[in-house]
Design an enzyme around this catalytic site. Structure first.
Site, PDB file in Angstrom:
ATOM      1  CB  SER A 110      -0.957   0.002   1.195  1.00 10.69           C
ATOM      2  OG  SER A 110      -2.083  -0.809   0.923  1.00 10.69           O
ATOM      3  CE  LYS A 113      -4.492   2.120  -0.685  1.00  8.85           C
ATOM      4  NZ  LYS A 113      -3.906   0.768  -0.620  1.00  8.85           N
ATOM      5  CB  SER A 167      -4.488   1.491   3.715  1.00 10.64           C
ATOM      6  OG  SER A 167      -3.601   1.095   2.699  1.00 10.64           O
TER       7      SER A 167
END
Length: 400
Positions: A110, A113, A167
């Site tokens: 993640s 991102k 997230s």
């Protein structure tokens, strides 16, 4: 011996005696210094990292090309971690204070991102209202999601908070879809790859906007530091990323009240000077982390890839690196985070150069040509002349 045989013998003896060109033996690269690594009984298998081309230039400086530890001479040993790679750099000057396999390419999870934010934040109006689609919510069962509802209406600013606090992979899909315009998510992923190349994050290749595992989706600790530097230069990113609590909007009738979300990054609340960052985990990436912190006017960024929760969770391991980095002199450096201008120069081929005009023989002109063919040719002519002279003298003696 006939004349021909005598000539051949003299030439052979002369050429064998002529000094041969000296070729320097190639020196093997020194073995990398192992990083302090916490011993773990069992580590789940992860995809192999692509091998780096040893002939390619190392972005950020030669010392960062190592697969082991890069620290300045006399530097205290860094902490023992379970991370496969990491980097500590000055967020403002760009100097790299220390690193472990900084260009090792692995799955991002993640922390991907952060690249989505660097790509889409400049494009999207925070007040734009986005209606969630079934495609936004088409995620694996165990996927991280904030809880969007199909048909729900969410301002872009709310989606950024869902992305960075919780997230949310659903919010990542929605943001990428809208930012991509008619091209949708695919266009945003292409833009993410272009955005990675702009600051010099050449180890990075995005396949999904959220960081969910995908073949050929890769980044490195060095690249994550470049991307984080771009993000932390944006006030809107800092505002979203440092929000601790947010009330997710109601979507009646399915969700008449809404709910509260909290920031998952404990660095903000449990480390003095924590400035924010991003957590990540997938089966193939293991634990990844990007964080920034400030102390005595210095801002450092730490990135971690391929960690286990030994000796602590990834964000906690980052604090060990922060403490180590803040204790080093500000001038400590083993490389640097390149600027977009430096990256553009690296990506641009050098202009063609006009050939050097010279009256000197071709063997002496610049360009790497060897002088030995000319030398040997001249030597052969001289030896031939000597041989002919010897033969003439021998014939005269026979006649006399």
């Amino acid at each position: 011996m006939g004349v021909t045989g005598l000539v051949a013998a003299v030439l052979s003896a002369g050429l064998m005696a002529w000094p041969a060109p000296v070729v320097s033996p190639s020196t093997a690269a020194p073995a990398p210094v192992p990083c302090p690594y916490a011993t773990i009984a069992t580590i789940p298998p992860t995809p192999p990292s692509p091998e780096r081309d040893p002939a390619a230039p190392v972005v950020g400086g030669g010392q960062l090309g190592t697969t082991g530890l890069a620290v300045a001479p006399g530097t205290p040993a860094p902490p023992t971690l379970s991370a496969m790679s990491w980097i500590v750099a000055d967020l403002d000057t760009g100097e790299v204070l220390g690193a472990c396999a900084p260009h090792l390419r692995r799955r991002p999870a993640s922390v991907q991102k952060l690249l989505l934010a660097a790509t889409a934040l400049p494009k999207l109006d925070p007040a734009l209202v986005v209606e969630a689609t079934p495609e936004d919510l088409a995620l694996p069962k165990d996927s991280s999601a904030v809880g969007m509802i199909v048909g729900g209406k969410y301002p872009v600013s709310t989606l950024w908070l869902g992305l960075l606090l919780q997230s949310g992979n659903d919010t990542a899909n929605a943001l990428a879809r809208v930012a991509g315009g008619d091209g949708g998510v695919a266009a945003t992923v292409a833009a993410m790859n272009a955005e990675a190349r702009r600051p010099g994050a050449d180890d990075t290749h995005a396949v999904t906007p959220s960081g969910l595992d995908a073949p050929d989706q890769l980044t490195s600790a060095y690249d994550l530091a470049l991307i984080a530097r771009a993000d932390f230069a944006r006030p809107d990113f800092v505002t979203y990323d440092t929000t601790l609590v947010f009330q997710w909007p109601a979507q009646p009738p399915k969700d008449p009240k809404g709910f509260q979300i909290q920031n998952e990054n404990k660095l903000l609340t449990e480390y003095q000077g924590g400035l924010g960052g991003k957590t990540g985990f997938t089966d193939e990436a293991r634990h990844t982390y990007v964080g920034a912190a400030q102390r005595n006017g210095r801002r450092l960024v730490v990135t971690i890839m391929g960690a286990e929760i030994v000796p602590a969770r990834a964000w906690k391991q980052s604090t060990m690196l922060f403490d180590w980095g803040f204790a080093l002199p500000a001038a400590t450096s083993v490389g640097h985070l390149v600027t977009p201008e430096e990256a553009a120069a690296l990506h641009s081929p050098p202009p063609p150069t006009a050939p050097v005009q010279s009256a000197a023989p071709a063997a002496h002109r610049a360009g790497g040509y060897s002088i030995w063919p000319t030398v040997l040719a001249v030597g052969a002519v001289a030896l031939t002349a000597v041989t002919v002279g010897v033969i003439t003298v021998l014939r005269r003696r026979r006649r006399s």
